[in-house]
Write a protein that holds these residues in place. Structure first.
Motif, PDB file in Angstrom:
ATOM      1  N   PRO A 112       0.788  -1.241   0.000  1.00 45.73           N
ATOM      2  CA  PRO A 112       0.000   0.000   0.000  1.00 45.73           C
ATOM      3  C   PRO A 112       0.813   1.281   0.000  1.00 45.73           C
ATOM      4  N   GLY A 113       2.034   1.263   0.572  1.00 46.13           N
ATOM      5  CA  GLY A 113       2.758   2.510   0.739  1.00 46.13           C
ATOM      6  C   GLY A 113       4.174   2.528   0.215  1.00 46.13           C
ATOM      7  N   ILE A 114       4.682   1.406  -0.267  1.00 39.86           N
ATOM      8  CA  ILE A 114       6.055   1.349  -0.771  1.00 39.86           C
ATOM      9  C   ILE A 114       6.085   0.542  -2.066  1.00 39.86           C
ATOM     10  N   SER A 115       7.124   0.787  -2.840  1.00 41.31           N
ATOM     11  CA  SER A 115       7.347   0.004  -4.057  1.00 41.31           C
ATOM     12  C   SER A 115       8.377  -1.070  -3.750  1.00 41.31           C
ATOM     13  N   PRO A 116       8.131  -2.311  -4.110  1.00 38.99           N
ATOM     14  CA  PRO A 116       9.099  -3.361  -3.802  1.00 38.99           C
ATOM     15  C   PRO A 116      10.397  -3.176  -4.579  1.00 38.99           C
ATOM     16  N   HIS A 117      11.470  -3.739  -4.033  1.00 39.88           N
ATOM     17  CA  HIS A 117      12.746  -3.728  -4.732  1.00 39.88           C
ATOM     18  C   HIS A 117      12.637  -4.533  -6.028  1.00 39.88           C
ATOM     19  N   ILE A 118      13.070  -3.922  -7.128  1.00 40.71           N
ATOM     20  CA  ILE A 118      13.135  -4.624  -8.408  1.00 40.71           C
ATOM     21  C   ILE A 118      14.586  -4.556  -8.876  1.00 40.71           C
ATOM     22  N   GLY A 119      15.301  -5.653  -8.705  1.00 44.71           N
ATOM     23  CA  GLY A 119      16.687  -5.731  -9.142  1.00 44.71           C
ATOM     24  C   GLY A 119      16.858  -6.869 -10.127  1.00 44.71           C
ATOM     25  N   LEU A 120      18.096  -7.114 -10.526  1.00 48.96           N
ATOM     26  CA  LEU A 120      18.346  -8.212 -11.455  1.00 48.96           C
ATOM     27  C   LEU A 120      18.106  -9.553 -10.775  1.00 48.96           C
TER      28      LEU A 120
ATOM     29  N   ALA B   4      18.538  -2.921 -13.196  1.00 49.19           N
ATOM     30  CA  ALA B   4      17.230  -3.321 -13.718  1.00 49.19           C
ATOM     31  C   ALA B   4      16.582  -2.176 -14.491  1.00 49.19           C
ATOM     32  N   HIS B   5      16.731  -0.957 -13.989  1.00 51.50           N
ATOM     33  CA  HIS B   5      16.179   0.190 -14.710  1.00 51.50           C
ATOM     34  C   HIS B   5      16.924   0.423 -16.024  1.00 51.50           C
ATOM     35  N   LEU B   6      18.252   0.246 -16.012  1.00 49.87           N
ATOM     36  CA  LEU B   6      19.010   0.375 -17.252  1.00 49.87           C
ATOM     37  C   LEU B   6      18.576  -0.667 -18.283  1.00 49.87           C
ATOM     38  N   ARG B   7      18.375  -1.898 -17.825  1.00 49.47           N
ATOM     39  CA  ARG B   7      17.913  -2.950 -18.734  1.00 49.47           C
ATOM     40  C   ARG B   7      16.603  -2.528 -19.403  1.00 49.47           C
ATOM     41  N   ARG B   8      15.715  -1.952 -18.605  1.00 51.02           N
ATOM     42  CA  ARG B   8      14.420  -1.542 -19.142  1.00 51.02           C
ATOM     43  C   ARG B   8      14.588  -0.421 -20.168  1.00 51.02           C
ATOM     44  N   LEU B   9      15.419   0.570 -19.857  1.00 49.94           N
ATOM     45  CA  LEU B   9      15.630   1.681 -20.779  1.00 49.94           C
ATOM     46  C   LEU B   9      16.263   1.208 -22.080  1.00 49.94           C
TER      47      LEU B   9
ATOM     48  N   THR C 298      21.562 -14.745 -19.532  1.00 53.85           N
ATOM     49  CA  THR C 298      20.406 -14.154 -20.195  1.00 53.85           C
ATOM     50  C   THR C 298      20.147 -12.744 -19.657  1.00 53.85           C
ATOM     51  N   ALA C 299      19.893 -11.809 -20.541  1.00 50.80           N
ATOM     52  CA  ALA C 299      19.596 -10.435 -20.123  1.00 50.80           C
ATOM     53  C   ALA C 299      18.111 -10.323 -19.808  1.00 50.80           C
ATOM     54  N   ALA C 300      17.729 -10.744 -18.611  1.00 54.43           N
ATOM     55  CA  ALA C 300      16.332 -10.659 -18.198  1.00 54.43           C
ATOM     56  C   ALA C 300      15.933  -9.194 -18.017  1.00 54.43           C
ATOM     57  N   ASP C 301      14.640  -8.946 -17.974  1.00 52.45           N
ATOM     58  CA  ASP C 301      14.108  -7.591 -17.808  1.00 52.45           C
ATOM     59  C   ASP C 301      13.149  -7.587 -16.617  1.00 52.45           C
ATOM     60  N   PRO C 302      13.681  -7.624 -15.387  1.00 53.75           N
ATOM     61  CA  PRO C 302      12.804  -7.726 -14.206  1.00 53.75           C
ATOM     62  C   PRO C 302      11.820  -6.573 -14.082  1.00 53.75           C
ATOM     63  N   LEU C 303      12.254  -5.349 -14.402  1.00 50.94           N
ATOM     64  CA  LEU C 303      11.326  -4.228 -14.271  1.00 50.94           C
ATOM     65  C   LEU C 303      10.195  -4.353 -15.285  1.00 50.94           C
ATOM     66  N   GLY C 304      10.526  -4.771 -16.508  1.00 50.50           N
ATOM     67  CA  GLY C 304       9.466  -5.011 -17.483  1.00 50.50           C
ATOM     68  C   GLY C 304       8.512  -6.101 -17.025  1.00 50.50           C
TER      69      GLY C 304
ATOM     70  N   THR D  30      28.348   4.552 -15.460  1.00 50.87           N
ATOM     71  CA  THR D  30      28.271   3.126 -15.140  1.00 50.87           C
ATOM     72  C   THR D  30      27.037   2.890 -14.281  1.00 50.87           C
ATOM     73  N   PRO D  31      26.579   1.641 -14.153  1.00 48.07           N
ATOM     74  CA  PRO D  31      25.466   1.378 -13.239  1.00 48.07           C
ATOM     75  C   PRO D  31      25.751   1.862 -11.814  1.00 48.07           C
ATOM     76  N   TRP D  32      26.996   1.709 -11.342  1.00 50.71           N
ATOM     77  CA  TRP D  32      27.321   2.174  -9.994  1.00 50.71           C
ATOM     78  C   TRP D  32      27.185   3.689  -9.896  1.00 50.71           C
ATOM     79  N   GLN D  33      27.691   4.403 -10.891  1.00 50.10           N
ATOM     80  CA  GLN D  33      27.579   5.861 -10.882  1.00 50.10           C
ATOM     81  C   GLN D  33      26.115   6.299 -10.965  1.00 50.10           C
ATOM     82  N   LEU D  34      25.313   5.570 -11.717  1.00 51.84           N
ATOM     83  CA  LEU D  34      23.888   5.890 -11.784  1.00 51.84           C
ATOM     84  C   LEU D  34      23.236   5.696 -10.426  1.00 51.84           C
ATOM     85  N   ALA D  35      23.554   4.573  -9.764  1.00 50.14           N
ATOM     86  CA  ALA D  35      22.981   4.312  -8.441  1.00 50.14           C
ATOM     87  C   ALA D  35      23.352   5.414  -7.455  1.00 50.14           C
ATOM     88  N   GLU D  36      24.591   5.896  -7.520  1.00 48.88           N
ATOM     89  CA  GLU D  36      25.030   6.976  -6.624  1.00 48.88           C
ATOM     90  C   GLU D  36      24.185   8.237  -6.801  1.00 48.88           C
ATOM     91  N   ARG D  37      23.685   8.451  -8.007  1.00 50.15           N
ATOM     92  CA  ARG D  37      22.956   9.684  -8.322  1.00 50.15           C
ATOM     93  C   ARG D  37      21.445   9.531  -8.224  1.00 50.15           C
TER      94      ARG D  37
END
Length: 345
Positions: free
Chosen positions: A212-220, A320-325, A228-234, A289-296
């Motif tokens: 009801p109040g939070i979004s679950p973690h969506i990671g690889l 996971a967000h990068l995979r989706r984009l 395989t390049a799965a798309d968990p967010l999709g 990089t994914p790490w730099q994106l996470a930092e920001r």
């Protein structure tokens, strides 16, 4: 808050604590059937959690020995952790979707050090600094390989088949496959009239899929042997839309509290993720990089205040967000970069 909540129609929830976790507790649901009580999830494998589970059952006049079966929404230790002990005490069966059963089996059978080696390689690939990877290498070298959550999780003995009714005497509980949070996450649709006659079609045990109040973690989806390049967010967004079309009267999640208007909550989450993806495109105006994106990225606290383990979870979510984009054609890897960087297109 009350440890035991009655939801009517032979359904209760028990608050089972999660040690050292801001979520606080898992809501373990008890479903009465003609063959005996069935649990939906069990809680974390911890002595205090076990005590709360058993005392909650006792408040309902039940013993763990009476549990007939355990239905697991997904393999995470705050849901599946105590199922093995429940089975030892009661002889209950344990049911899980095959994709998450495979995760449990893989974790149990992995050679010592496999996960430390995998995580170290993965973090190097996404651009993590060496001082972040060093503790994993040290843990690997020291032999502290049997302390990870999930290594003692029970291997399920029944498979939850999407679309089918579970074998619960006197109840209509249908499994709905909702991958995203994990590859084998399931929601469970109780296709019975709501006990308070709320408008809608039955009730939904939503696990971590719809809260009801939070979004679950969506990671690889973590699998050292699968490239395989799965798309968990999709997967998650598709699953949300499927749940939104059910028209349930009430949602009984595994965290926080029961709520109505599932379709409205689905719309909120779909909008949230679209806004987040759009915001990430702004960050990716320069190669990252994914790490730099996470930092920001925006988290519930500044990056320098995020604990070590949570940073690993955060960078997995960034991936996971990068995979989706990339799949949507809105970002692409920059050729020749190592570690690989991504840029908006």
């Amino acid at each position: 808050m009350t440890q035991v909540t009655e939801h009517g129609g032979g359904v209760w929830s028990l608050r089972v604590p999660i040690p050292d976790n801001p979520l606080g507790h898992t809501l373990v649901h008890v479903l009465d059937t003609d063959r005996g009580p069935v649990l939906v999830d069990t809680g974390w494998d911890d002595p205090a959690s076990w005590d709360e589970l058993t005392s909650g059952l006792a408040a309902l006049g039940l013993s763990v020995r009476e549990i007939h079966g355990v239905v697991i929404t997904h393999h995470h230790p705050d849901h599946h952790g105590l199922s093995g002990r429940v089975r030892e005490e009661s002889g209950a069966w344990i049911a899980m979707h095959a994709a998450d059963t495979a995760v449990v089996r893989r974790t149990r059978e992995a050679e010592p050090g496999t996960w430390f080696d995998y995580l170290a390689r993965k973090l190097a690939t996404v651009g993590a600094p060496e001082d972040h990877i060093a503790p994993l290498r040290a843990a690997r070298a020291s032999g502290r390989m049997r302390t990870l959550p999930g290594l003692r999780s029970a291997l399920p003995d029944r498979e939850i088949v999407p679309g089918e009714l579970l074998d619960l005497a006197g109840r209509r509980l249908r499994a709905i496959w909702t991958p995203g949070h994990t590859p084998g996450h399931v929601c469970l649709h109780l296709e019975e009239e709501h006990p308070s006659r709320l408008p809608g079609h039955g009730r939904l045990f939503s696990g971590d899929h719809l809260l009801p109040g939070i979004s679950p973690h969506i990671g690889l989806y973590e699998d050292p042997d699968d490239a395989t390049a799965a798309d968990p967010l999709g997967d998650y967004l598709d699953s949300l839309e499927r749940i939104g079309r059910l028209g349930v009267a009430e949602v009984l999640p595994a965290h926080q509290y029961a709520f109505t208007d599932a379709a409205g909550r689905v719309r909120e989450l779909l909008d949230h993720h679209e806004e987040r993806l759009t915001g990430l495109l702004g960050l990716l105006a320069v190669p990252l990089t994914p790490w730099q994106l996470a930092e920001r990225m925006e988290w519930n606290r500044p990056w320098d205040q995020i604990p070590y383990g949570s940073r690993n979870i955060a960078v997995s979510e960034a991936e996971a967000h990068l995979r989706r984009l990339v799949k949507l054609g809105r970002a692409e890897p920059v050729a020749g970069t190592d570690p690989v960087t991504y840029i908006a297109v």
